[in-house]
Design a protein around this motif. Sequence first.
Motif, PDB file in Angstrom:
ATOM      1  N   THR A   1      33.305  -2.520  13.323  1.00 55.14           N
ATOM      2  CA  THR A   1      32.448  -3.670  13.016  1.00 55.14           C
ATOM      3  C   THR A   1      31.842  -3.620  11.619  1.00 55.14           C
ATOM      4  OG1 THR A   1      30.513  -2.556  13.998  1.00 55.14           O
ATOM      5  CG2 THR A   1      31.838  -3.965  15.443  1.00 55.14           C
TER       6      THR A   1
ATOM      7  N   LEU B   1      35.250 -12.780  25.460  1.00 55.45           N
ATOM      8  CA  LEU B   1      34.684 -11.630  24.759  1.00 55.45           C
ATOM      9  C   LEU B   1      34.676 -10.396  25.643  1.00 55.45           C
ATOM     10  CD1 LEU B   1      31.686 -13.249  22.839  1.00 55.45           C
ATOM     11  CD2 LEU B   1      33.709 -12.188  21.829  1.00 55.45           C
TER      12      LEU B   1
ATOM     13  N   ARG C   1      29.817  -8.255  19.747  1.00 50.95           N
ATOM     14  CA  ARG C   1      29.407  -8.915  20.993  1.00 50.95           C
ATOM     15  C   ARG C   1      30.301  -8.521  22.154  1.00 50.95           C
ATOM     16  NH1 ARG C   1      28.321 -14.694  17.872  1.00 50.95           N
ATOM     17  NH2 ARG C   1      26.375 -14.001  16.876  1.00 50.95           N
ATOM     18  N   ALA C   2      31.585  -8.334  21.877  1.00 51.43           N
ATOM     19  CA  ALA C   2      32.505  -7.884  22.931  1.00 51.43           C
ATOM     20  C   ALA C   2      32.093  -6.505  23.448  1.00 51.43           C
ATOM     21  CB  ALA C   2      33.928  -7.853  22.391  1.00 51.43           C
TER      22      ALA C   2
ATOM     23  N   SER D   1      30.965 -10.130  14.274  1.00 45.26           N
ATOM     24  CA  SER D   1      30.206 -10.639  15.417  1.00 45.26           C
ATOM     25  C   SER D   1      31.028 -10.608  16.686  1.00 45.26           C
ATOM     26  CB  SER D   1      29.736 -12.074  15.144  1.00 45.26           C
ATOM     27  OG  SER D   1      28.819 -12.120  14.075  1.00 45.26           O
ATOM     28  N   ILE D   2      32.303 -10.973  16.590  1.00 43.62           N
ATOM     29  CA  ILE D   2      33.152 -11.032  17.779  1.00 43.62           C
ATOM     30  C   ILE D   2      33.297  -9.649  18.406  1.00 43.62           C
ATOM     31  CG2 ILE D   2      35.535 -11.402  18.542  1.00 43.62           C
ATOM     32  CD1 ILE D   2      35.617 -13.787  16.615  1.00 43.62           C
TER      33      ILE D   2
ATOM     34  N   ASP E   1      34.913 -14.285  11.475  1.00 46.49           N
ATOM     35  CA  ASP E   1      33.678 -13.584  11.826  1.00 46.49           C
ATOM     36  C   ASP E   1      33.980 -12.473  12.835  1.00 46.49           C
ATOM     37  OD1 ASP E   1      31.043 -12.846  11.977  1.00 46.49           O
ATOM     38  OD2 ASP E   1      30.414 -14.555  13.196  1.00 46.49           O
ATOM     39  N   TYR E   2      34.901 -11.579  12.457  1.00 42.96           N
ATOM     40  CA  TYR E   2      35.328 -10.535  13.379  1.00 42.96           C
ATOM     41  C   TYR E   2      34.212  -9.548  13.697  1.00 42.96           C
ATOM     42  CZ  TYR E   2      35.776  -7.643   9.200  1.00 42.96           C
ATOM     43  OH  TYR E   2      35.497  -6.956   8.041  1.00 42.96           O
TER      44      TYR E   2
ATOM     45  N   HIS F   1      25.019 -15.089  22.814  1.00 37.55           N
ATOM     46  CA  HIS F   1      25.370 -14.374  21.585  1.00 37.55           C
ATOM     47  C   HIS F   1      24.204 -13.534  21.072  1.00 37.55           C
ATOM     48  CE1 HIS F   1      23.784 -18.346  20.592  1.00 37.55           C
ATOM     49  NE2 HIS F   1      23.387 -17.861  19.446  1.00 37.55           N
TER      50      HIS F   1
ATOM     51  N   VAL G   1      40.563 -15.232  12.524  1.00 36.76           N
ATOM     52  CA  VAL G   1      39.314 -14.605  12.987  1.00 36.76           C
ATOM     53  C   VAL G   1      38.530 -14.174  11.756  1.00 36.76           C
ATOM     54  CG1 VAL G   1      38.300 -12.800  14.424  1.00 36.76           C
ATOM     55  CG2 VAL G   1      40.517 -13.788  15.040  1.00 36.76           C
TER      56      VAL G   1
ATOM     57  N   GLU H   1      33.555 -18.468  26.737  1.00 34.93           N
ATOM     58  CA  GLU H   1      33.439 -17.555  25.598  1.00 34.93           C
ATOM     59  C   GLU H   1      33.035 -16.162  26.063  1.00 34.93           C
ATOM     60  OE1 GLU H   1      30.624 -19.388  23.000  1.00 34.93           O
ATOM     61  OE2 GLU H   1      31.848 -21.196  22.728  1.00 34.93           O
TER      62      GLU H   1
END
Length: 206
Positions: free
Chosen positions: A110, A71, A135-136, A131-132, A128-129, A161, A126, A67
């Motif tokens: 975001t 990310l 975090r990326a 958070s994705i 929960d974009y 995370h 997707v 993961e």
Amino acid sequence: MSTPMTTFGETVWVLPPLILHPFNERVPPSTLLENSKAALMLSGLIPSDGSDEEELKRRLLAGRYSEIRMLFFLGKDVLRWMDQCVEWAEHISELREADIQRQSFAGLLTGGAPDGVKEKLIRWGVSDYVSIFSRAIGLNTMFVEPPAFTCLAEEFLRNYHRYADALFQCYQQSQPYRVIASRNFVFELYASSEYSRLLESEWEAQ
């Protein structure tokens, strides 16, 4: 550190498109699912499948590492887009002195992406974009290249995370920036293959 949002009247600017490239991780979805199940087994939330604790922990950490890598590569695309947006804004007189920074576009992606972008992400599965993407971005503020598995502590792998969320918040607070919204700034989202086909069709039409 953010400057309160101000409107730019009725003006709507079209930002460069955000183009996402495929990952070269070759990790099948079934493997990620099994790794997620290992986390639930270790927590006692679902019955064990007979694997011992060490095997479950190995699967959990391997999944977390996959993961992190995915990310990280996603964040490379996002930061490239943010740089393109900053360069684009520098050529527009109304925006040049408006304190538009990379954080402005990170916040737009975001916190207030255009409806069309959100709808496309949901179609891609997707949900929960926020958070994705955050975090990326956060992981890319710390690492220049994906870190080796052996360089990461078990605590970080288990809870990456939370650390990535904190890194994103640190990044957004690292300098003043103008908060912007999709009522004035819009952009399109493409998979790289989709964008290539679009360019080909435009060339053929000329």
